[in-house]
Design a protein around this motif. Structure first.
Motif, PDB file in Angstrom:
ATOM      1  N   MET A 168       0.811  -1.233   0.000  1.00 22.32           N
ATOM      2  CA  MET A 168       0.000   0.000   0.000  1.00 22.32           C
ATOM      3  C   MET A 168       0.840   1.278   0.000  1.00 22.32           C
ATOM      4  O   MET A 168       0.534   2.202  -0.756  1.00 22.32           O
ATOM      5  N   LEU A 171       1.997   1.816  -3.518  1.00 28.00           N
ATOM      6  CA  LEU A 171       0.890   2.294  -4.351  1.00 28.00           C
ATOM      7  C   LEU A 171       0.598   3.764  -4.048  1.00 28.00           C
ATOM      8  O   LEU A 171       0.401   4.572  -4.963  1.00 28.00           O
ATOM      9  N   GLN A 172       0.617   4.118  -2.771  1.00 30.80           N
ATOM     10  CA  GLN A 172       0.367   5.514  -2.384  1.00 30.80           C
ATOM     11  C   GLN A 172       1.425   6.447  -2.983  1.00 30.80           C
ATOM     12  O   GLN A 172       1.095   7.544  -3.446  1.00 30.80           O
ATOM     13  N   ILE A 175       0.631   7.005  -6.654  1.00 33.04           N
ATOM     14  CA  ILE A 175      -0.515   7.915  -6.793  1.00 33.04           C
ATOM     15  C   ILE A 175      -0.093   9.346  -6.485  1.00 33.04           C
ATOM     16  O   ILE A 175      -0.464  10.285  -7.193  1.00 33.04           O
ATOM     17  N   TYR A 208      -6.608   3.997  -8.652  1.00 32.25           N
ATOM     18  CA  TYR A 208      -7.640   4.229  -7.645  1.00 32.25           C
ATOM     19  C   TYR A 208      -8.410   2.923  -7.365  1.00 32.25           C
ATOM     20  O   TYR A 208      -8.721   2.621  -6.207  1.00 32.25           O
ATOM     21  N   TYR A 211      -6.270   0.909  -5.186  1.00 30.18           N
ATOM     22  CA  TYR A 211      -6.208   1.556  -3.871  1.00 30.18           C
ATOM     23  C   TYR A 211      -7.459   1.208  -3.058  1.00 30.18           C
ATOM     24  O   TYR A 211      -7.396   0.840  -1.886  1.00 30.18           O
ATOM     25  N   PHE A 240      -5.135   7.494   3.022  1.00 31.90           N
ATOM     26  CA  PHE A 240      -6.141   7.240   1.980  1.00 31.90           C
ATOM     27  C   PHE A 240      -7.205   8.349   2.006  1.00 31.90           C
ATOM     28  O   PHE A 240      -7.578   8.881   0.956  1.00 31.90           O
ATOM     29  N   ARG A 243      -5.882  11.597   0.518  1.00 29.33           N
ATOM     30  CA  ARG A 243      -5.639  11.504  -0.933  1.00 29.33           C
ATOM     31  C   ARG A 243      -6.935  11.538  -1.730  1.00 29.33           C
ATOM     32  O   ARG A 243      -6.943  11.949  -2.882  1.00 29.33           O
TER      33      ARG A 243
END
Length: 293
Positions: A168, A171-172, A175, A208, A211, A240, A243
């Motif tokens: 995660m 991935l964050q 993004i 997304y 996510y 999360f 964002r």
């Protein structure tokens, strides 16, 4: 600026003489024309990545070479072409980029030939950071978040707690790099940056979805996690929530510049009571009384 420049024609001719059709197609995709790379050249390069006889490192090196040009148009188109192949080409192209120690080194890029060059240089620097982050995420995870299966039986929903807590933040970061592009509708004023924006928009939809899947998995497992995992999980969930505002703003810009509303996902805000429940559970694990919070 219309039509190819003499420099474009000479560059393509040089590769014709050496017999490298792939390098010639890269040159054709990255001309000085202020339009996005032509579809026929992109399709040729994407198809070339499927051929076992094609030299993928040579293709990547030629794109890097074009990204070293002084013109913002050529550099931007080299990045767009690379992005297109990362998304639509054979995965071995992305694997090769991820294996390199350095990808695009454009943090100081500046085209001083005019005010337009200055403006576009800012976006080139941001875009190159995103593509570097996309390749780095692949290196970290051994898969591309954009390509994996989504939904109930998808990769992010079926991940173990350990992999999820590692994946995660990666991935964050990807993004974040995309959202740091920070575009406004008035900036989308030529065919080159418009082509870039469309690719970023399509990437963000897939990222997304991943996510969201990851957060659902996290919430389903949260109350069975160890204390240290809950602490990490709570931080991931808080990030999360912040964002989501930025993702929503990016999608609003997409709508303002004419992307079909049906192609834009609707974001639903989680109730505040959910965050409170997670915090209360962690406090209980840490032995804190409710009034100590």
């Amino acid at each position: 600026m219309s039509g190819q420049t003499l420099t474009d024609r000479i560059a393509a001719a040089q590769y014709t003489l050496t017999g490298s059709e792939v390098c010639r197609a890269v040159c054709k995709a990255t001309t000085h024309e202020q339009t996005g790379p032509k579809k026929k050249h992109l399709e040729y390069l994407i198809q070339a990545t499927q051929e076992t006889t094609v030299n993928v490192p040579q293709m990547a090196d030629t794109l890097m070479e074009r990204a070293g040009n002084a013109s913002w148009v050529v550099v931007f188109k080299a990045l767009i072409t690379t992005h297109h192949i990362m998304v639509n080409g054979n995965e071995r192209f992305l694997q090769f980029l991820a294996s390199r120690n350095t990808l695009f080194n454009l943090s100081n890029f500046l085209d001083k030939t005019g005010s337009h060059g200055y403006d576009m240089s800012t976006f080139i620097r941001r875009y190159s950071r995103y593509l570097n982050e996309k390749a780095f995420a692949y290196r970290q995870m051994s898969f591309d978040f954009g390509r994996v299966k989504k939904g109930a039986d998808g990769v992010m929903r079926t991940m173990t707690v350990e992999k999820l807590l590692k994946g995660m933040p990666t991935l964050q970061s990807q993004i974040d790099a995309l959202l740091d592009f920070e575009i406004h509708p008035q900036d989308l004023n030529n065919g080159v940056i418009n082509a870039c924006f469309l690719l970023l928009f399509k990437d963000l939809i897939k990222l997304y979805a991943c996510y969201n899947d990851g957060i659902i998995n996290l919430l389903e497992k949260f109350f069975q996690m160890k204390r240290s995992q809950c602490k990490d999980g709570l931080e991931i969930y808080k990030r999360f929530l912040t964002r989501m505002t930025r993702v929503s703003e990016f999608f609003k810009i997409a709508e303002q510049v004419g992307i079909d509303k049906n192609d834009i996902p609707e974001l639903t805000q989680a109730p505040e009571s959910l965050l409170e429940s997670l915090e209360t559970h962690l406090n209980t694990l840490e032995g804190k009384k409710p009034e100590d919070k």
